[in-house]
Design an enzyme around this catalytic site. Structure first.
Site, PDB file in Angstrom:
ATOM      1  N   LYS A  21       0.855  -1.346  -0.085  1.00  0.00           N
ATOM      2  CA  LYS A  21       0.250  -0.038  -0.077  1.00  0.00           C
ATOM      3  C   LYS A  21       0.858   1.315  -0.101  1.00  0.00           C
ATOM      4  O   LYS A  21       0.505   2.235  -0.534  1.00  0.00           O
ATOM      5  CB  LYS A  21      -0.828   0.067   1.261  1.00  0.00           C
ATOM      6  N   GLU A  56      -2.480   7.162   7.946  1.00  0.00           N
ATOM      7  CA  GLU A  56      -3.214   8.154   7.140  1.00  0.00           C
ATOM      8  C   GLU A  56      -4.424   8.750   7.892  1.00  0.00           C
ATOM      9  O   GLU A  56      -4.725   8.430   8.857  1.00  0.00           O
ATOM     10  CB  GLU A  56      -3.646   7.533   5.681  1.00  0.00           C
ATOM     11  N   HIS A 109     -14.138  -3.653   8.489  1.00  0.00           N
ATOM     12  CA  HIS A 109     -13.482  -3.143   7.342  1.00  0.00           C
ATOM     13  C   HIS A 109     -13.682  -4.229   6.209  1.00  0.00           C
ATOM     14  O   HIS A 109     -12.899  -4.580   5.291  1.00  0.00           O
ATOM     15  CB  HIS A 109     -12.087  -2.995   7.488  1.00  0.00           C
ATOM     16  N   ARG A 142      -7.476  -7.992  -9.403  1.00  0.00           N
ATOM     17  CA  ARG A 142      -7.989  -9.349  -9.685  1.00  0.00           C
ATOM     18  C   ARG A 142      -9.474  -8.976  -9.952  1.00  0.00           C
ATOM     19  O   ARG A 142      -9.821  -8.202  -9.668  1.00  0.00           O
ATOM     20  CB  ARG A 142      -7.701 -10.301  -8.334  1.00  0.00           C
TER      21      ARG A 142
END
Ligand code: ADP
Ligand code: ADP
Ligand code: MG
Length: 674
Positions: free
Chosen positions: A139, A223, A258, A320
């Site tokens: 990430k 973040e 999540h 994907r």
């Protein structure tokens, strides 16, 4: 979006038909299991391709094995020893002569080394080039790359430094709340929201520990936690000729921990301007890594003020096919797997951006074997029934419903794999129509055995905050008490419906099987007998009454008529009763349980219920060993063996075969050895 520009719509629709008719590759090995393996096989076969399945020990009878032309065993049930072993899958591909490998999602789908190994072996990997997987795999690196490509990213720190003091300072500069994320993360793991500086160090440590365990890489990024977060992702498609298009967005904001629960397209509140901006950003992201095939660019949008064209940020790219791809298929009319094969074979995309239109609204719910009423505990075991009202699989039927499932009645939800039972997809002209259809299909679905989240999904599909389109990723958590309340006690009418089945009582007086004859029990004038019942984990005493109008039960002092609408599935020596998507197991008690209750401290062996003694197996003065059969009492169709619970001597015999006895009557006494 270069070489296909300027094509006409008619050419596009002609070539779209071509995609479906062509056999772009002669054969495919499907390196996956469950619904996605069946889904891929369905399209591949329709395209005339030879399909090759692989399976572990646990999956030898699985639907995905039957869905393919041939199937190869690849090892034990644990994925680490089967579906994740790249060498073994490549070996099968070579021996079976597979022209291509489709990895599905999960497992090896985002493994760059595997994609590379396929290419080196001359086998087409149905997915992006290894370099694109690698570029998007971490990430932090992906965010840096996106920033360079002018794609908006969530503000934060995604550099190399990992010291606690440094990251805490960065978090302070970013401003709380912040989100700590594992750079190698996936599936919502290694992620911690931190609201106050004082909690930062502990959250960092636990995120790092979880990341090290799950991904073998403890590194994190920090973040800004976007407020009122909406998860809006763009389905992109690229070909090997440099074209990339957006197949529009999906809203996946209904999440728990999540993880996505219900997904839909288009996103409620999305403006044409924002759709264009997001689509362009996603295509830029894909082009920046030379993307080919199906991919998803995930964005987080600040929904505090509704969706805004300048209020979305790149989170990650999934390189994907996505679990929720059917909603995109429903609104575009495309078969994404067919398209994957098409571009994997080297063909250009058969349409350009301007050919694509959104038709209606689609939603998908993930039906899981889990128990929301008990903290979403996974639920495994035999599937005594799996049945849906709609029988159309892997494409939307005229009634607007599509079921994607990789399990069937008689199969098993095992602890080895993802416990998803099915994806239920509904399409409609409007969002409400699609949600109504979804809700109805969930209501009509029948799964018996493992517990499911069906009731939770129905409540969610009808939650006012969701229906009104003003939801975000915190919606489920905020309403968890309403959506997943703890189980209330089973309704007496449901228990009675189960009991009537268990004791094989004729459902109406007209039924030609008088219960007296069946049971051999004399009812006398009362036509009422006490019986023991096992209801889920509990044994209860009820009274069964037979009258001209049918059977009723007396449960906890109330007269109860069996629930007429309950659905019954014979299972586990009893029956599973389904009502309002709640499963209640009703059976006759295990004789052992009754015995425990029957044996009192004084060595008295008592009748567990009103009934007839059919056997006394011992004589006064005789020795018995623990487990020996002492007597049998029969009531209705139940025969209860009374066993010795300890070694000892029969002190007294107080009943004889043929006696009618009432519940609690002492039949014999055993003096246990000291
Ligand atoms: P999506 O956004 O399509 O739901 P997820 O990342 O949640 O994608 O996961 C897709 C599938 O991959 C799920 O079935 C999930 O169980 C599986 N999966 C996710 N992460 C991993 C992993 N690290 N290893 C194996 N399977 C995984
Ligand atoms: P994973 O690889 O586990 O899917 P993601 O980066 O896609 O990780 O994040 C998973 C989910 O966490 C998102 O769908 C979203 O709900 C939430 N999330 C991620 N980043 C943020 C953020 N900066 N602010 C708020 N929520 C976020
Ligand atoms: Mg994600």
């Amino acid at each position: 979006m270069t070489s296909t520009r300027g094509r006409t719509t008619s050419r596009a629709s002609a070539s779209r038909t071509l995609v479906i008719r062509l056999a772009p590759l002669p054969s495919v090995l499907i390196a996956n299991r469950g619904e996605i393996a069946v889904r891929i096989a369905t399209t591949a076969r329709a395209l005339g391709m030879r399909t090759i399945a692989v399976y572990s020990d646990a999956d030898s009878q699985a639907p995905h094995v039957q869905a393919a032309d041939e199937a190869w065993h690849i090892g034990p049930s644990s994925p680490r020893e089967s579906y994740l072993v790249a060498e073994r899958i490549l070996d099968v591909a070579k021996r079976s002569g597979a022209a291509s490998i489709h990895p599905g999602y999960g497992f090896l789908s985002e493994n760059a080394a595997f994609a590379e190994a396929c290419a080196n072996a001359g086998i087409v990997f149905v997915g992006p080039p290894a370099s694109a997987i690698r570029a998007m795999g971490l990430k932090d690196a992906a965010k840096a790359l996106m920033q360079a490509a002018q794609v908006p990213v969530v503000p934060g720190y995604h550099g190399e430094r990992q010291e606690t003091d440094f990251l805490r300072t960065k978090a302070y500069e970013i401003g709380y709340p912040v989100l700590i994320k594992a750079v190698a993360g996936g599936g919502g793991k290694g992620m911690r929201r931190v609201d106050r500086q004082i909690d930062f160090d502990a959250a960092l440590e636990s995120a790092q520990r979880e990341a090290a365990n799950a991904f073998g890489d403890p590194r994190v990024l920090v973040e800004k936690y976007v407020s009122s977060p909406r998860h809006v992702e763009i389905q992109v498609f690229g070909d090997s000729h440099g074209n990339v298009v957006s197949l529009f967005e999906r809203d996946c904001s209904l999440q728990r921990r999540h993880q996505k629960v219900i997904e839909e397209a288009p996103a409620p509140g999305m403006s044409a301007e924002m759709r264009r901006a997001m689509g362009e950003a996603a295509c830029a992201a894909a082009k920046a890594v030379g993307y080919v095939g199906a991919g998803t660019v995930e964005f987080i949008a600040d929904g505090s003020d509704g969706l805004r064209a300048n209020g979305f940020y790149f989170m990650e790219m999934n390189t994907r096919l996505q679990v929720e791809h059917p909603v995109t298929e429903a609104i575009t009319g495309l078969d994404l797997v067919a398209l994957q094969f098409h571009v994997a074979a080297g063909h250009p995309l058969p349409f350009s951006q301007s050919d694509l239109k959104i038709n209606g609204h689609a939603v998908e719910a993930r039906l899981y074997a889990e128990e929301p009423e008990r903290g979403f505990l996974p639920s495994t075991g035999k599937l005594h029934a799996v049945k849906f009202a709609s029988t159309t699989t892997f494409r939307v039927a005229p009634d607007g419903v599509r079921i994607d499932s990789g399990v069937r009645t008689g199969g098993e939800v095992s602890p080895y794999y993802d416990p998803m039972i099915a994806k239920i997809i509904a399409h409609g002209r409007t969002r409400d129509e699609a949600l109504d259809r979804l809700s109805q299909e969930l209501e009509a679905s029948l799964v018996a055995g493992p517990k499911t989240n069906a009731r939770f999904l129905i409540r969610l599909a009808n939650l006012p905050e969701f229906r009104s389109g003003t939801f975000d990723t915190g919606t489920i958590e905020r309403h968890i008490e309403t959506l997943a309340p703890a189980h209330a006690p089973a309704a007496p009418a449901v228990v009675a419906a189960g009991a009537a089945h268990v004791f094989a009582v004729p459902s109406s007086p007209a039924d030609e099987s008088p219960w007296n004859d069946r049971s051999g029990f004399q009812l006398g004038g009362a036509r009422s007998v006490p019986v023991s019942l096992r209801v889920d984990e509990e044994t209860i005493q009820v009274r069964m009454m037979h009258s001209a109008s049918g059977v009723t039960f007396e449960i906890a002092g109330e007269t109860v008529v069996p629930h007429p609408g309950a659905r019954l599935v014979p299972a586990n020596d009893g029956v599973i009763v389904l009502e309002d998507q709640r499963q209640v197991q009703v059976s006759r008690p295990n004789p052992r349980d009754i015995l425990d209750a029957a044996v009192a401290g004084d060595g008295a062996i008592r009748a567990p219920m009103h009934g007839k003694v059919t056997l006394i197996a011992v004589e006064a003065g005789g020795r018995v060993t623990k487990g020996d059969k002492l007597a049998i009492v029969e009531a209705m169709k139940m025969e209860h063996a009374l066993l010795a619970s300890a070694d000892g001597v029969v002190a007294e015999v107080l009943a004889a075969a043929g006696d009618q006895v009432s519940q609690g009557a002492v039949l014999l006494r055993v003096e246990a050895d000291a």
